[in-house]
Write a protein that holds these residues in place. Structure first.
Motif, PDB file in Angstrom:
ATOM      1  N   THR A 150     103.616  10.774 135.655  1.00 47.14           N
ATOM      2  CA  THR A 150     104.743   9.724 134.804  1.00 47.14           C
ATOM      3  C   THR A 150     104.133   8.556 134.242  1.00 47.14           C
ATOM      4  OG1 THR A 150     105.479   8.964 136.775  1.00 47.14           O
ATOM      5  CG2 THR A 150     106.849  10.832 135.798  1.00 47.14           C
ATOM      6  N   TYR A 170     104.455   5.681 130.696  1.00 44.91           N
ATOM      7  CA  TYR A 170     104.368   4.373 130.688  1.00 44.91           C
ATOM      8  C   TYR A 170     103.147   3.692 129.628  1.00 44.91           C
ATOM      9  CZ  TYR A 170     107.903   4.055 133.923  1.00 44.91           C
ATOM     10  OH  TYR A 170     109.295   4.180 134.871  1.00 44.91           O
ATOM     11  N   ARG A 171     101.956   4.773 129.897  1.00 48.07           N
ATOM     12  CA  ARG A 171     100.811   4.186 129.224  1.00 48.07           C
ATOM     13  C   ARG A 171     100.913   4.650 127.607  1.00 48.07           C
ATOM     14  NH1 ARG A 171      96.000   3.653 131.714  1.00 48.07           N
ATOM     15  NH2 ARG A 171      96.162   3.487 134.272  1.00 48.07           N
ATOM     16  N   VAL A 175      99.794  -2.334 130.917  1.00 48.65           N
ATOM     17  CA  VAL A 175     100.693  -1.413 131.090  1.00 48.65           C
ATOM     18  C   VAL A 175     101.657  -1.851 132.345  1.00 48.65           C
ATOM     19  CG1 VAL A 175      99.271  -0.150 132.496  1.00 48.65           C
ATOM     20  CG2 VAL A 175     101.316   1.049 131.465  1.00 48.65           C
ATOM     21  N   SER A 176     101.217  -2.469 133.340  1.00 51.11           N
ATOM     22  CA  SER A 176     102.025  -3.007 134.476  1.00 51.11           C
ATOM     23  C   SER A 176     102.972  -3.885 133.950  1.00 51.11           C
ATOM     24  CB  SER A 176     101.076  -3.885 135.345  1.00 51.11           C
ATOM     25  OG  SER A 176     100.108  -3.127 135.975  1.00 51.11           O
ATOM     26  N   ARG A 200     112.377   1.159 132.247  1.00 49.51           N
ATOM     27  CA  ARG A 200     112.549   2.104 133.237  1.00 49.51           C
ATOM     28  C   ARG A 200     113.810   2.944 133.162  1.00 49.51           C
ATOM     29  NH1 ARG A 200     108.236   1.054 136.248  1.00 49.51           N
ATOM     30  NH2 ARG A 200     108.735   2.960 137.700  1.00 49.51           N
ATOM     31  N   ARG A 219     105.483   6.172 140.571  1.00 46.49           N
ATOM     32  CA  ARG A 219     105.597   5.152 141.683  1.00 46.49           C
ATOM     33  C   ARG A 219     107.053   5.081 142.230  1.00 46.49           C
ATOM     34  NH1 ARG A 219     100.937   4.551 139.711  1.00 46.49           N
ATOM     35  NH2 ARG A 219      99.895   2.572 139.439  1.00 46.49           N
ATOM     36  N   ASP A 220     107.756   5.755 141.435  1.00 49.46           N
ATOM     37  CA  ASP A 220     109.153   5.374 141.909  1.00 49.46           C
ATOM     38  C   ASP A 220     110.153   6.854 141.804  1.00 49.46           C
ATOM     39  OD1 ASP A 220     109.230   6.034 139.322  1.00 49.46           O
ATOM     40  OD2 ASP A 220     110.847   4.408 138.787  1.00 49.46           O
ATOM     41  N   ARG A 278      97.166  -5.099 141.434  1.00 50.99           N
ATOM     42  CA  ARG A 278      98.095  -3.900 141.104  1.00 50.99           C
ATOM     43  C   ARG A 278      99.220  -3.421 142.255  1.00 50.99           C
ATOM     44  NH1 ARG A 278      94.936   0.506 137.722  1.00 50.99           N
ATOM     45  NH2 ARG A 278      96.971   1.250 137.558  1.00 50.99           N
ATOM     46  N   ARG A 286     107.891  -5.515 142.061  1.00 53.19           N
ATOM     47  CA  ARG A 286     108.748  -5.784 140.904  1.00 53.19           C
ATOM     48  C   ARG A 286     110.102  -5.500 141.317  1.00 53.19           C
ATOM     49  NH1 ARG A 286     105.927  -0.883 138.482  1.00 53.19           N
ATOM     50  NH2 ARG A 286     106.958   0.700 139.618  1.00 53.19           N
TER      51      ARG A 286
HETATM   52  O1   DC Z   1      99.385   5.748 137.732  1.00 54.47           O
HETATM   53  P1   DC Z   1      98.649   4.856 136.351  1.00 54.47           P
HETATM   54  O2   DC Z   1      97.896   3.897 136.772  1.00 54.47           O
HETATM   55  O3   DC Z   1      98.411   5.678 135.203  1.00 54.47           O
HETATM   56  O4   DC Z   1     100.201   4.103 136.013  1.00 54.47           O
HETATM   57  C1   DC Z   1     100.343   3.270 134.635  1.00 54.47           C
HETATM   58  C2   DC Z   1     101.420   2.064 134.988  1.00 54.47           C
HETATM   59  O5   DC Z   1     102.471   2.736 134.917  1.00 54.47           O
HETATM   60  C3   DC Z   1     101.175   1.461 136.344  1.00 54.47           C
HETATM   61  O6   DC Z   1     101.298  -0.070 135.888  1.00 54.47           O
HETATM   62  C4   DC Z   1     102.448   1.882 137.121  1.00 54.47           C
HETATM   63  C5   DC Z   1     103.435   2.258 136.041  1.00 54.47           C
HETATM   64  N1   DC Z   1     104.114   3.451 136.506  1.00 54.47           N
HETATM   65  C6   DC Z   1     105.450   2.976 137.225  1.00 54.47           C
HETATM   66  O7   DC Z   1     105.997   2.187 137.212  1.00 54.47           O
HETATM   67  N2   DC Z   1     106.140   4.136 137.452  1.00 54.47           N
HETATM   68  C7   DC Z   1     105.792   5.394 137.325  1.00 54.47           C
HETATM   69  N3   DC Z   1     106.443   6.287 137.713  1.00 54.47           N
HETATM   70  C8   DC Z   1     104.619   5.766 137.011  1.00 54.47           C
HETATM   71  C9   DC Z   1     103.590   4.768 136.546  1.00 54.47           C
END
Ligand code: DC
Length: 499
Positions: A303, A307-308, A367-368, A377, A398-399, A448, A455
């Motif tokens: 996922t 976001y990217r 991206v963060s 979101r 992440r979630d 990061r 957040r």
């Molecule tokens: O895993 P990654 O580094 O490709 O994720 C890119 C950005 O997206 C990173 O800042 C975290 C965010 N992200 C998120 O907030 N929730 C997710 N489910 C996946 C990624």
């Protein structure tokens, strides 16, 4: 009832996706009126006796399963000397006559509103309410004063109550769209200010009210908007509706033959699980998840790519990166596409394949920030749920286990120390482990981690009920094998429970 294709009937009953249902039929696992079913067969779902793995599709006659939008002031016990009205008074007489009696599954305080389940099926009720099931419940909570970061952090970290430490799985400000939609389900209509969305898996008496009181913010209005996969939306205050067979299965499994406390019957029915895989930045989620998915014959979705891609579009269009709503409006522009192995690793933005561009330093840097906006979101949530819905998938992020798929059949959390992650990166980039660049890699990962876990919305946390897969000191292949083994074990456990 008109006849329909068997695979559609199975899909409507929540057994599997249409393609999954076709596979079940081809595999000889479905019978219609005692005869093996064949693809394309048309059936009357009311009249035909349809069995999947020997178990009936429909709830046995006589069982009733209801969703109720409980209004304020109505008591959720069946009989209460002091109550003027109980929830049973809201059940249409015809339904009550058919059911004999119904009682609520769990409870919702007299002064709380929203989704309440009612049934006369004791086994199902036990399964839905059993703590081992950990069905996530989502609430819209209105408070008189906004919660500051400290209070949100305290609620997340846990509040000591008599029963133990009470935790929320997720807490975030509600979006304007969510609050507007909620208004249709509430009487009197709510004022739009001060709404939060809170998800919990525990279900102690007046838990949220006591938790909020403990941080000095009394709850003004409390509305349950979701139980597991079932949403309140569409029900007016005081209204009930009978659940669809698929909804009954997803919440508590089929009535016949289940064991109390059993979880995730849909897992076996679908012949493939929904697996969430969370973990910190650079923990190897996407490589481990993709490799495990290939070995399992599952789809894989990272996922982070969404976001990217969104960040890429925003940079490309010069959208203000501090305008969450403007960023959220770009969500329809991004999509994931399958690669040659069935992994959803190709990403398109504005219709252009940008897979190679989404790891650019520009995207990396921003991206963060983009990922922290509640509106972003919230807009990406249905996109991710839709991808996962047909099952047989590992979804990494992440979630995912906490916010996106709180009802995942299996939740995995990939745990690796920040030092190990840094040293893997340093080796990958062939940096001098004692040089300034190596120090910067470690500092960047720490930054990061802090951003991801602090957040306000969808922070990185170990989901309730997650299995932790540790990869410190283990090879890539060992970690992949451990994920594959966990998924296989969960598939077997699902099959065992169902039988
Ligand atoms: O895993 P990654 O580094 O490709 O994720 C890119 C950005 O997206 C990173 O800042 C975290 C965010 N992200 C998120 O907030 N929730 C997710 N489910 C996946 C990624």
């Amino acid at each position: 009832m008109p006849e329909a294709r068997l695979q559609k009937v199975l899909a409507d009953a929540g057994v599997a996706s249409r393609r999954g249902a076709e596979a079940l039929i081809v595999a000889g696992r479905v019978t219609v009126d005692g005869a093996p079913a064949h693809l394309g067969e048309r059936v009357d779902p009311r009249a035909a006796r349809i069995l999947v793995d020997g178990r009936p599709l429909r709830a046995p006659a006589g069982h009733v399963y209801l969703a109720l939008n409980k209004p304020f002031g109505v008591t959720s016990t069946v009989r209460d000397r002091h109550a003027t009205r109980t929830v049973v008074d809201l059940v249409p007489p015809a339904v009550l006559a058919r059911a004999g009696r119904v009682y609520p599954v769990g409870r919702l305080d007299r002064d709380s509103e929203g989704l309440l389940l009612l049934t006369n099926d004791g086994d199902w009720s036990q399964r839905v309410a059993h703590p081992r099931h950990e069905l996530a419940r989502e609430y819209a909570v209105q408070v008189a004063v906004p919660l500051d970061g400290g209070r949100i952090a305290a609620l997340r970290q846990g509040i000591a109550l008599d029963e133990g430490v009470a935790r929320v799985d997720d807490i975030r400000p509600a979006t304007a769209a969510e609050t507007a939609k909620l208004a249709a389900s509430l009487a009197p209509p709510p004022s739009p200010e001060g709404w939060y969305r809170v998800t919990i898996a525990q279900g102690w008496r007046r838990q949220l009210r006591r938790m909020f009181a403990a941080v000095g913010v009394p709850v003004h209005r409390l509305v349950r908007v979701r139980i597991g996969s079932l949403w309140l939306a569409g029900l007016a205050p005081g209204e009930t509706r009978e659940l669809e067979p698929g909804e009954i299965r997803r919440l508590g499994g089929p009535s016949a033959g289940g064991t109390p406390g059993a979880t995730a019957p849909r897992a076996t029915a679908r012949a493939g699980l929904i697996v969430s895989l969370d973990g910190p930045a650079s923990s190897g989620k996407s490589t481990v998840g993709a490799a495990a998915a290939v070995r399992l014959g599952y789809r894989f979705c990272d996922t982070g790519l969404l976001y990217r891609a969104l960040t890429w579009v925003a940079l490309h269009r010069r959208t203000a990166l501090d305008d969450g709503d403007a960023l959220a409006a770009l969500v329809p522009e991004v999509a994931l596409a399958p690669d040659d192995h069935g992994g959803l690793t190709r990403v398109t933005a504005d219709g252009v394949d940008v897979t190679d561009a989404v790891h650019d330093t520009g995207v990396d840097r921003h991206v963060s920030q983009v990922a922290q906006y509640p509106a972003v979101r919230a807009a990406l949530q249905p996109v991710q749920r839709a991808i996962a819905a047909s099952g047989r998938i590992i979804m990494a992020g992440r979630d995912i286990g906490t916010a996106i798929l709180p009802d995942a059949d299996l939740k995995l959390y990939l745990d690796v120390s920040v030092e190990e992650r840094a040293s893997r990166r340093i080796a990958q980039r062939a940096l001098d482990p004692r040089g300034a660049s190596a120090v910067a890699v470690l500092a960047d990962l720490r930054r990061r981690d802090a951003l991801d876990s602090q957040r306000a919305v969808g922070p990185l946390r170990v989901p309730a009920g997650a299995v932790i897969v540790r990869s410190d000191g283990r090879s890539f292949d060992q970690t992949v094998r451990s994920v594959v083994a966990r998924v296989r074990a969960a598939e077997r456990a699902g099959a065992g429970r169902d039988g």
